[in-house]
Design an enzyme around this catalytic site. Sequence first.
Site, PDB file in Angstrom:
ATOM      1  N   HIS A 129     -29.679  44.290  26.312  1.00 28.12           N
ATOM      2  CA  HIS A 129     -29.936  42.977  25.732  1.00 28.12           C
ATOM      3  C   HIS A 129     -28.615  42.224  25.704  1.00 28.12           C
ATOM      4  CE1 HIS A 129     -30.782  40.083  22.464  1.00 28.12           C
ATOM      5  NE2 HIS A 129     -32.069  40.327  22.654  1.00 28.12           N
ATOM      6  N   ASP A 206     -27.353  50.834  20.654  1.00 24.59           N
ATOM      7  CA  ASP A 206     -28.218  49.775  20.132  1.00 24.59           C
ATOM      8  C   ASP A 206     -29.601  50.392  19.956  1.00 24.59           C
ATOM      9  OD1 ASP A 206     -30.075  47.729  19.861  1.00 24.59           O
ATOM     10  OD2 ASP A 206     -29.290  46.518  21.511  1.00 24.59           O
ATOM     11  N   GLN A 209     -34.674  48.674  19.557  1.00 29.40           N
ATOM     12  CA  GLN A 209     -35.999  48.884  20.143  1.00 29.40           C
ATOM     13  C   GLN A 209     -36.508  50.304  19.948  1.00 29.40           C
ATOM     14  OE1 GLN A 209     -38.034  46.592  21.431  1.00 29.40           O
ATOM     15  NE2 GLN A 209     -36.521  44.990  21.004  1.00 29.40           N
ATOM     16  N   LYS A 232     -37.893  44.749  13.200  1.00 33.16           N
ATOM     17  CA  LYS A 232     -38.636  45.385  14.285  1.00 33.16           C
ATOM     18  C   LYS A 232     -39.366  46.638  13.810  1.00 33.16           C
ATOM     19  CE  LYS A 232     -35.444  43.623  17.794  1.00 33.16           C
ATOM     20  NZ  LYS A 232     -36.299  42.577  18.352  1.00 33.16           N
ATOM     21  N   CYS A 370     -33.819  37.976  26.950  1.00 31.60           N
ATOM     22  CA  CYS A 370     -32.382  38.172  26.678  1.00 31.60           C
ATOM     23  C   CYS A 370     -31.842  39.366  27.458  1.00 31.60           C
ATOM     24  CB  CYS A 370     -32.125  38.343  25.185  1.00 31.60           C
ATOM     25  SG  CYS A 370     -32.414  36.852  24.223  1.00 31.60           S
TER      26      CYS A 370
END
Length: 412
Positions: A129, A206, A209, A232, A370
């Site tokens: 991202h 990261d 997700q 999320k 993104c």
Amino acid sequence: MKVASTERSFDVESIRKDFPILLREVNGKPLVYFDNAATSQTPQQVIDAIVDYYSRYNANIHRGVHTLSQEATDAYEEARRKVQQHFNAAKAHEIIFTSGTTHAINLVASGFSTLLKVGDEIIVSALEHHSNIVPWQMLAEKTGAILKVIPMNEQGMLKMDEYQQLLSEKTKLVFVNHVSNALGTVNPIKEIIDSAHNRGAAVLVDGAQAAPHIKADMQELDVDFYAVSAHKMCGPTGVGMLYGKEEWLKKLPPYQGGGEMIATVTFEKTTYADLPHKFEAGTPDICGGIAFGAALDYMNSIGYENIAAYEHELLAYATQELLKIEDLRIYGTSVEKTAVISFNIGSIHPYDIGTIIDKLGIAVRTGHHCAQPIMDYYKIPGTVRASFAFYNTREEIDNFVGAVKRAKNMLS
């Protein structure tokens, strides 16, 4: 391939009752919400925690002697312990509350600006991202470090043999996502972490997700930094967390200056507070932190194994049904992936499909998500992305597939 239905105690209809928004209509049609990779919906239990805070004990935290401040402080720090336990961090002060994943990544990137020198190397993956690309480009420009990229293949997987070749004694930091937001690919982060550590490099993952689908264990992974966003994973927007190993958090300088992050202040010299407050300048999103804890309670009450198994069924069924549509291509075909399907149909622009199916009450994301380097790799302007959560159903997938077929017929 026919997808068999699995009977289990997982009661999706009961779960759906926890989400008030799923009762609404959009353009006169029942809402089908397939944009969970951007933001998940919020259960009543989390909404109640937000209302309870503002109704009963809204006050600033830490150092307050009055009852409301003490109650708010206790609830906020209890939420930190919930995050610690959920991600199995060794210590509560290794959990830094942030405004989200982007804030967390920038915090680490800013800190490394004091640790890198000209010629040092940092490694990013082609699946990132923009939030896990741009801060590191800025860092490289500021320090003279060299940014290298792990390439991807046609299936949307990282080329791990080339990653091994990129690593060297000059490598200081590796940063990758656990799961690709654009494709759903689950990266082999344990292998990535171990290989980086063998060269003396730190690793930031990261986890934005991954966190809705995978219960990551910080100690098992042995990761140095891990970032997530609450919104999320059934929590509110504007709050998230950075996990950092204590040894690394002590090395990094504060990201922001202000109240809360200090021990003493004079005009001659300021000394900084201990962890985690060193990185939490100013009044935080107190309610958001508390609600984040409530969201973790909710998801753990359902069980991550149950969530993963059910979402895998949805992914398999949706993939099966979409591939029956002529000229439809799915991007990201890794065996290991979360419940995300990115696709296009022939030369039809994804925006046009998204606009038409919105009129039928179906929410998906269209565009480059993104993740422009991924789209450049495939030589496309973007995709239609349908992302599923544990409160979605097969019936919703049927409605979605029917809507996509209708859009294709209108646009062909």
